[in-house]
Design a protein around this motif. Structure first.
Motif, PDB file in Angstrom:
ATOM      1  N   ILE A  82      -7.259  58.043 103.401  1.00 58.41           N
ATOM      2  CA  ILE A  82      -6.869  57.057 104.417  1.00 58.41           C
ATOM      3  C   ILE A  82      -5.349  56.953 104.477  1.00 58.41           C
ATOM      4  O   ILE A  82      -4.750  56.899 105.552  1.00 58.41           O
ATOM      5  CB  ILE A  82      -7.511  55.685 104.117  1.00 58.41           C
ATOM      6  N   ALA A  83      -4.706  56.965 103.312  1.00 62.13           N
ATOM      7  CA  ALA A  83      -3.246  56.878 103.273  1.00 62.13           C
ATOM      8  C   ALA A  83      -2.601  58.081 103.956  1.00 62.13           C
ATOM      9  O   ALA A  83      -1.496  57.984 104.497  1.00 62.13           O
ATOM     10  CB  ALA A  83      -2.772  56.775 101.825  1.00 62.13           C
ATOM     11  N   ALA A  84      -3.299  59.222 103.938  1.00 64.75           N
ATOM     12  CA  ALA A  84      -2.743  60.436 104.552  1.00 64.75           C
ATOM     13  C   ALA A  84      -2.833  60.419 106.076  1.00 64.75           C
ATOM     14  O   ALA A  84      -2.181  61.222 106.750  1.00 64.75           O
ATOM     15  CB  ALA A  84      -3.478  61.664 104.014  1.00 64.75           C
ATOM     16  N   ASP A  85      -3.606  59.502 106.633  1.00 65.06           N
ATOM     17  CA  ASP A  85      -3.760  59.429 108.083  1.00 65.06           C
ATOM     18  C   ASP A  85      -2.451  58.928 108.699  1.00 65.06           C
ATOM     19  O   ASP A  85      -1.997  57.823 108.390  1.00 65.06           O
ATOM     20  CB  ASP A  85      -4.906  58.469 108.426  1.00 65.06           C
ATOM     21  N   PRO A  86      -1.816  59.725 109.571  1.00 63.90           N
ATOM     22  CA  PRO A  86      -0.532  59.294 110.139  1.00 63.90           C
ATOM     23  C   PRO A  86      -0.646  58.049 111.011  1.00 63.90           C
ATOM     24  O   PRO A  86       0.364  57.407 111.316  1.00 63.90           O
ATOM     25  CB  PRO A  86      -0.079  60.507 110.964  1.00 63.90           C
ATOM     26  N   LEU A  87      -1.864  57.691 111.418  1.00 67.34           N
ATOM     27  CA  LEU A  87      -2.049  56.525 112.278  1.00 67.34           C
ATOM     28  C   LEU A  87      -2.339  55.237 111.504  1.00 67.34           C
ATOM     29  O   LEU A  87      -2.490  54.179 112.106  1.00 67.34           O
ATOM     30  CB  LEU A  87      -3.181  56.779 113.276  1.00 67.34           C
ATOM     31  N   ILE A  88      -2.414  55.305 110.173  1.00 67.99           N
ATOM     32  CA  ILE A  88      -2.834  54.121 109.411  1.00 67.99           C
ATOM     33  C   ILE A  88      -1.889  52.940 109.622  1.00 67.99           C
ATOM     34  O   ILE A  88      -2.310  51.788 109.697  1.00 67.99           O
ATOM     35  CB  ILE A  88      -3.007  54.425 107.902  1.00 67.99           C
TER      36      ILE A  88
ATOM     37  N   ARG B 245       3.547  52.891 103.460  1.00 68.67           N
ATOM     38  CA  ARG B 245       2.567  53.554 102.598  1.00 68.67           C
ATOM     39  C   ARG B 245       3.317  54.084 101.387  1.00 68.67           C
ATOM     40  O   ARG B 245       4.360  54.724 101.531  1.00 68.67           O
ATOM     41  CB  ARG B 245       1.889  54.711 103.321  1.00 68.67           C
ATOM     42  N   ALA B 246       2.791  53.833 100.191  1.00 66.43           N
ATOM     43  CA  ALA B 246       3.460  54.276  98.971  1.00 66.43           C
ATOM     44  C   ALA B 246       2.479  55.058  98.108  1.00 66.43           C
ATOM     45  O   ALA B 246       1.328  54.651  97.937  1.00 66.43           O
ATOM     46  CB  ALA B 246       3.992  53.074  98.195  1.00 66.43           C
ATOM     47  N   VAL B 247       2.952  56.186  97.571  1.00 68.42           N
ATOM     48  CA  VAL B 247       2.166  56.989  96.636  1.00 68.42           C
ATOM     49  C   VAL B 247       2.859  56.930  95.288  1.00 68.42           C
ATOM     50  O   VAL B 247       4.059  57.202  95.187  1.00 68.42           O
ATOM     51  CB  VAL B 247       2.042  58.453  97.102  1.00 68.42           C
TER      52      VAL B 247
ATOM     53  N   SER C 205      -3.061  59.292  90.439  1.00 65.07           N
ATOM     54  CA  SER C 205      -2.120  58.827  91.459  1.00 65.07           C
ATOM     55  C   SER C 205      -2.743  57.661  92.223  1.00 65.07           C
ATOM     56  O   SER C 205      -3.968  57.592  92.367  1.00 65.07           O
ATOM     57  CB  SER C 205      -1.783  59.956  92.436  1.00 65.07           C
ATOM     58  N   THR C 206      -1.918  56.754  92.690  1.00 62.13           N
ATOM     59  CA  THR C 206      -2.412  55.624  93.473  1.00 62.13           C
ATOM     60  C   THR C 206      -1.682  55.582  94.809  1.00 62.13           C
ATOM     61  O   THR C 206      -0.532  56.019  94.911  1.00 62.13           O
ATOM     62  CB  THR C 206      -2.201  54.292  92.740  1.00 62.13           C
ATOM     63  N   THR C 207      -2.363  55.089  95.804  1.00 63.79           N
ATOM     64  CA  THR C 207      -1.757  54.913  97.119  1.00 63.79           C
ATOM     65  C   THR C 207      -1.935  53.468  97.548  1.00 63.79           C
ATOM     66  O   THR C 207      -2.988  52.863  97.298  1.00 63.79           O
ATOM     67  CB  THR C 207      -2.396  55.852  98.162  1.00 63.79           C
ATOM     68  N   GLU C 208      -0.916  52.923  98.162  1.00 66.44           N
ATOM     69  CA  GLU C 208      -0.933  51.522  98.579  1.00 66.44           C
ATOM     70  C   GLU C 208      -0.392  51.381  99.990  1.00 66.44           C
ATOM     71  O   GLU C 208       0.407  52.189 100.452  1.00 66.44           O
ATOM     72  CB  GLU C 208      -0.072  50.663  97.648  1.00 66.44           C
ATOM     73  N   LEU C 209      -0.853  50.345 100.644  1.00 64.76           N
ATOM     74  CA  LEU C 209      -0.315  49.944 101.936  1.00 64.76           C
ATOM     75  C   LEU C 209       0.353  48.595 101.753  1.00 64.76           C
ATOM     76  O   LEU C 209      -0.214  47.702 101.122  1.00 64.76           O
ATOM     77  CB  LEU C 209      -1.434  49.860 102.972  1.00 64.76           C
ATOM     78  N   GLU C 210       1.556  48.458 102.277  1.00 71.59           N
ATOM     79  CA  GLU C 210       2.263  47.177 102.255  1.00 71.59           C
ATOM     80  C   GLU C 210       2.580  46.764 103.685  1.00 71.59           C
ATOM     81  O   GLU C 210       3.096  47.564 104.467  1.00 71.59           O
ATOM     82  CB  GLU C 210       3.564  47.262 101.462  1.00 71.59           C
ATOM     83  N   MET C 211       2.263  45.535 104.009  1.00 73.63           N
ATOM     84  CA  MET C 211       2.597  44.971 105.313  1.00 73.63           C
ATOM     85  C   MET C 211       3.491  43.758 105.110  1.00 73.63           C
ATOM     86  O   MET C 211       3.178  42.876 104.311  1.00 73.63           O
ATOM     87  CB  MET C 211       1.328  44.540 106.056  1.00 73.63           C
TER      88      MET C 211
END
Length: 197
Positions: A104-110, A136-138, A150-156
């Motif tokens: 999901i993090a790899a989706d450029p539209l996220i 988006r942070a990896v 590895s972890t991926t996060e979304l920050e808003m």
């Protein structure tokens, strides 16, 4: 838990303005009331003191199987004189961080999708002057931690001015976007995986 804290009012003010008092009550009811979702926990937190004459804040965490998968902060700012860049006397500042699946993090539209969650949720309650960022942070581990995944996060980070002084819907919108960012189904919809199917 308890009532949300607020910054001290200006020294000349002997009473909290009624609109901000109603905002404090809204936050108190959100913290002390029944959660909108069982995965969501709200609590009060200290508010920043230099952004407005009056401010209050709450924080939230979203849990799945006792693991925190998202967290956030909501700050309500109030200036009876108004403020440059605001529409009205209130401004809401929101922060959300959520774990993401790598695909999901790899989706450029996220980023665009996550932003639409916020604006569509706010459409129902009325807002103006919205702005913000999606990051988006990896995180990769090295050395003694090289075996950690590895972890991926979304920050808003976002802020907006409510169209009316009633803030209940804005607190609810923030909670809903946080749950959506955590991968929970929309409110009122049961996940197939959680139903034992």
């Amino acid at each position: 838990m308890g009532a949300p804290r607020m910054t001290p009012p200006p020294t000349q003010a002997s009473e909290v303005p009624a609109p901000f008092q109603r905002a404090l009550e809204t936050l108190r009811l959100a913290v002390e009331g029944d959660p909108t979702r069982p995965e969501l926990e709200l609590e009060d937190m200290p508010a920043p003191q230099r952004l407005a004459p009056y401010s209050a804040a709450i924080s939230a965490s979203v849990y799945r199987d006792d693991a925190e998968i998202a967290m956030g902060r909501l700050i309500v700012l109030y200036d009876p004189q108004g403020h440059s860049g605001w529409v009205g006397e209130f401004r809401i500042v929101a922060y959300i961080r959520a774990d993401l699946e790598p695909e999901i993090a790899a989706d450029p539209l996220i980023g665009s999708v996550a932003w639409s969650w916020l604006t569509e949720t706010l459409d129902a309650v009325g807002y103006a002057g919205v702005s913000g960022t999606i990051t988006r942070a990896v995180s990769e581990s090295f050395g003694d931690k090289r075996d950690d995944p590895s972890t991926t996060e979304l920050e808003m980070r976002a802020s907006w001015s409510p169209a009316r002084e009633e803030l209940v819907g804005h607190v609810g919108a923030w909670c809903e976007v946080m749950c959506m960012a955590a991968g929970l189904p929309p409110a009122g919809i049961t996940s197939l995986t959680s139903s034992g199917s």
